[in-house]
Motif scaffolding. Structure first.
Motif, PDB file in Angstrom:
ATOM      1  N   SER A   1      39.663  55.419  49.567  1.00  0.00           N
ATOM      2  CA  SER A   1      40.793  54.504  49.675  1.00  0.00           C
ATOM      3  C   SER A   1      41.785  54.754  48.541  1.00  0.00           C
ATOM      4  O   SER A   1      41.387  55.014  47.394  1.00  0.00           O
ATOM      5  CB  SER A   1      40.283  53.060  49.612  1.00  0.00           C
TER       6      SER A   1
ATOM      7  N   GLY B   1      39.312  44.246  44.370  1.00  0.00           N
ATOM      8  CA  GLY B   1      39.375  44.371  45.819  1.00  0.00           C
ATOM      9  C   GLY B   1      38.252  45.262  46.330  1.00  0.00           C
ATOM     10  O   GLY B   1      37.836  46.204  45.641  1.00  0.00           O
TER      11      GLY B   1
ATOM     12  N   ARG C   1      43.543  54.669  53.717  1.00  0.00           N
ATOM     13  CA  ARG C   1      42.081  54.816  53.651  1.00  0.00           C
ATOM     14  C   ARG C   1      41.610  55.758  54.756  1.00  0.00           C
ATOM     15  O   ARG C   1      42.171  55.793  55.854  1.00  0.00           O
ATOM     16  CB  ARG C   1      41.374  53.463  53.744  1.00  0.00           C
TER      17      ARG C   1
ATOM     18  N   GLN D   1      54.364  57.362  45.920  1.00  0.00           N
ATOM     19  CA  GLN D   1      53.000  56.832  45.807  1.00  0.00           C
ATOM     20  C   GLN D   1      52.412  56.636  47.200  1.00  0.00           C
ATOM     21  O   GLN D   1      53.136  56.439  48.181  1.00  0.00           O
ATOM     22  CB  GLN D   1      52.991  55.531  45.015  1.00  0.00           C
TER      23      GLN D   1
ATOM     24  N   ASN E   1      45.427  53.156  46.729  1.00  0.00           N
ATOM     25  CA  ASN E   1      46.282  51.975  46.636  1.00  0.00           C
ATOM     26  C   ASN E   1      47.398  52.263  45.635  1.00  0.00           C
ATOM     27  O   ASN E   1      47.187  52.233  44.425  1.00  0.00           O
ATOM     28  CB  ASN E   1      45.476  50.762  46.190  1.00  0.00           C
ATOM     29  N   ASN E   2      48.583  52.574  46.168  1.00  0.00           N
ATOM     30  CA  ASN E   2      49.722  52.933  45.324  1.00  0.00           C
ATOM     31  C   ASN E   2      49.353  54.026  44.330  1.00  0.00           C
ATOM     32  O   ASN E   2      49.681  53.952  43.130  1.00  0.00           O
ATOM     33  CB  ASN E   2      50.260  51.700  44.580  1.00  0.00           C
ATOM     34  N   SER E   3      48.679  55.044  44.820  1.00  0.00           N
ATOM     35  CA  SER E   3      48.238  56.152  43.967  1.00  0.00           C
ATOM     36  C   SER E   3      49.304  57.234  43.901  1.00  0.00           C
ATOM     37  O   SER E   3      50.003  57.509  44.886  1.00  0.00           O
ATOM     38  CB  SER E   3      46.946  56.755  44.523  1.00  0.00           C
TER      39      SER E   3
ATOM     40  N   SER F   1      49.330  54.832  49.752  1.00  0.00           N
ATOM     41  CA  SER F   1      48.277  53.854  50.039  1.00  0.00           C
ATOM     42  C   SER F   1      47.698  54.165  51.419  1.00  0.00           C
ATOM     43  O   SER F   1      48.454  54.418  52.363  1.00  0.00           O
ATOM     44  CB  SER F   1      48.831  52.419  50.022  1.00  0.00           C
TER      45      SER F   1
ATOM     46  N   ASP G   1      38.042  47.557  48.790  1.00  0.00           N
ATOM     47  CA  ASP G   1      38.351  48.975  49.005  1.00  0.00           C
ATOM     48  C   ASP G   1      38.518  49.726  47.687  1.00  0.00           C
ATOM     49  O   ASP G   1      38.128  50.892  47.569  1.00  0.00           O
ATOM     50  CB  ASP G   1      39.614  49.125  49.850  1.00  0.00           C
ATOM     51  N   ASP G   2      39.094  49.064  46.702  1.00  0.00           N
ATOM     52  CA  ASP G   2      39.357  49.731  45.429  1.00  0.00           C
ATOM     53  C   ASP G   2      38.066  50.074  44.686  1.00  0.00           C
ATOM     54  O   ASP G   2      38.001  51.086  43.981  1.00  0.00           O
ATOM     55  CB  ASP G   2      40.225  48.838  44.531  1.00  0.00           C
TER      56      ASP G   2
END
Length: 344
Positions: A276, A263, A312, A308, A278-280, A310, A265-266
């Motif tokens: 960004s 992706g 940006r 978690q 993502n489920n971090s 998510s 953003d990733d």
């Protein structure tokens, strides 16, 4: 300069070290003067006649495609100014000698082996590249343009090494950490990026490389175009993977490849000054923020949120990011110089 070494030079019998020493001497003011005197004094030792001189010149010109090829292949050529000769006989073969010197500068060791006829094989040319190294501190990013027009964005805590001027046959850089490339197309010169054990080969595209750290796999991801990824100690054909747009690959410590879709953003958003998540996990968020802003974040003892996250943030200050996170994780914070203290 020792006259015997000069005789060896024009016979093609010099060692590489002697050739290098002679070329430096020829381009010095002292060398130009001494060379003229040497020819006047020792012209009887050189049995070249005008016909032989022209033949020598034509042979060298044919071998290296003298002219456009010389201009294309020489990196930072050394200027050679021929000395003035008073002897008519020496002057008659000046064309051959000066031409030989110029081609030697372009072809290096080729002249020493092929000057007087040792076959038509042209050996490998060795180019001495001037390398530049740039390291990026925590909380910083570096954008630079390489000599061929390719653009690179280097992430924080990363290092890039590149030649001041690329070699004629290839373009090669070395990355430790993470960098994004937008490569200028050049079908005659492939672009190689070495990052740890991974070699990425492209002709013209935009992509990211990230060398493995702390046991993590190395990564390559393509935004546009195609790249070929292989291991540094194997050939391209033996073990490699081809990546297209939005493809990525992780190269593990056991040399296995894991190819997947990525992706934007990733993988790529950081180059646009976007951080960004993502489920971090909260610990992953803290680690990213420390690297992104170049700070140390201190947490309360025995406090590790399980939620978690998510989201940006683009071009926002550390205070703005922490303020947004504080509503999610219910904490307060204090920023003092490069240290952030979080209170729960």
């Amino acid at each position: 300069m020792n006259p015997e070494i000069l005789r060896k030079f024009f016979k093609g019998d010099c060692s590489p070290e002697e050739v290098h020493a002679i070329l430096r001497w020829i381009n010095s003011e002292q060398g130009k003067t001494e060379l003229g005197r040497f020819f006047e004094k020792h012209d009887e030792d050189f049995p070249l006649d005008p016909d032989k001189s022209r033949e020598m010149f034509e042979r060298i010109s044919h071998s290296v495609n003298y002219g456009e090829e010389l201009e294309r292949r020489v990196t930072n050529p050394i200027e050679v100014v021929s000395p003035r000769y008073s002897n008519t006989r020496v002057g008659s073969f000046r064309m051959g000698i000066v031409a030989a010197c110029l081609v030697v500068l372009a072809m290096g060791w080729f002249i020493a082996h092929s000057f007087f006829g040792k076959g038509d094989t042209v050996p490998t040319i060795v180019y001495h590249l001037e390398w530049i190294e740039r390291s990026v501190a925590a909380g910083q990013k570096l954008k630079l343009t390489l000599e061929d027009g390719s653009e690179v964005t280097v992430n924080s805590l990363s290092t890039i090494r590149f030649p001041k001027k690329f070699a004629p046959q290839s373009r090669e850089v070395v990355v430790e950490g993470e960098a994004f490339f937008h490569v200028t197309p050049d079908s005659n010169r492939p672009f190689l990026v070495r990052s740890g054990q991974v070699v990425t080969r492209v002709l013209g595209t935009s992509f990211l490389v990230k060398s493995g750290e702390g046991g993590q796999p190395s990564q390559v991801a393509v935004l546009t175009g195609k790249v070929q990824v292989s291991l540094a100690n194997t050939s391209m054909a033996e073990k490699s993977v081809l990546l297209g747009a939005m493809d990525g690959v992780s190269v593990n410590g056991d040399a296995s490849f894991q190819k997947k879709q990525v992706g934007y953003d990733d993988i790529f958003a950081w180059k646009d000054d976007v951080i960004s998540f993502n489920n971090s996990t909260f610990s992953e968020v803290v680690t990213r923020l420390e690297k992104w802003y170049g700070v140390k974040i201190l947490l309360p003892d025995h406090w590790e949120p399980q939620k978690q996250y998510s989201g940006r943030f683009q071009s926002q200050s550390l205070e703005e990011v922490l303020l947004g996170l504080s509503f999610v994780y219910d904490f307060q914070f204090r920023i003092r110089n490069d240290t952030v203290t979080i209170y729960h």
